[in-house]
Design an enzyme around this catalytic site. Sequence first.
Site, PDB file in Angstrom:
ATOM      1  CD  GLU A  79      -2.966  -0.986   0.104  1.00  0.00           C
ATOM      2  OE1 GLU A  79      -3.043   0.093  -0.518  1.00  0.00           O
ATOM      3  OE2 GLU A  79      -3.669  -1.979  -0.143  1.00  0.00           O
ATOM      4  CB  CYS A 146      -6.012  -2.797   6.303  1.00  0.00           C
ATOM      5  SG  CYS A 146      -6.346  -4.562   6.453  1.00  0.00           S
ATOM      6  CG  HIS A 170      -4.432  -5.102   1.703  1.00  0.00           C
ATOM      7  ND1 HIS A 170      -4.598  -3.734   1.630  1.00  0.00           N
ATOM      8  CD2 HIS A 170      -5.216  -5.516   2.738  1.00  0.00           C
ATOM      9  CE1 HIS A 170      -5.429  -3.337   2.572  1.00  0.00           C
ATOM     10  NE2 HIS A 170      -5.825  -4.385   3.259  1.00  0.00           N
TER      11      HIS A 170
END
Length: 213
Positions: A79, A146, A170
């Site tokens: 991310e 998250c 992820h």
Amino acid sequence: MNLIVSGFETFGDLSKNPTIDILHALEQEQVEDVTLTTVILPVVYQSCFHSLNDLIDDINPDAILCLGVAAGRSSIQPERIGINLEDLSAEGQGPDNNGDRPIERKILEETPDAYFSTLPNAAITAEIQAREIPSTVSNSAGTFICNTVLYRLMHKINSESRNIPAGFIHVPATPDMVTKRPDLPSMHLDNQVEGIRRAIQVIRDSVKLDLER
């Protein structure tokens, strides 16, 4: 290198969370020159960061990698950014494990709108792809737990002026999680473990290079 790697407990209607299995695999066969500390975080907005925060203060790691599952994604995805928002109105996601379902709620008041990960995401993705495992950089960690962990992690590091590379990856669901949902993509756990192990190697080499400069 002292590295913290976090995962999450199971949540919602998911039968498992592969991040737990990934952490167990990493504990059994650790990456060379890496001292690993793992932690499983609760899927609860108000407490998801507490144990990770305490662990960072206790061991002052050289780097931090957080892991989460994103059912519906088809690749391992570092991310790029965490945003200051908790909102399930557009997520198609059930509440957290305490029943909390926020709508347009800031994670922290009077703090930046977003923080960027400081992990070498492009290099991580390239290394995983080189092992013929699907991987792409993601520009949205969503607005569920998250993202909250990523944002709180980067806020802590920035507000305390800590020089610690940190970020979030992820992983997809595993095949056994989608047997009744063949429309959802999945990835075998062995590939996920290998992909995360490669990510850790890239982080290790990046930290080593920074120390040598």
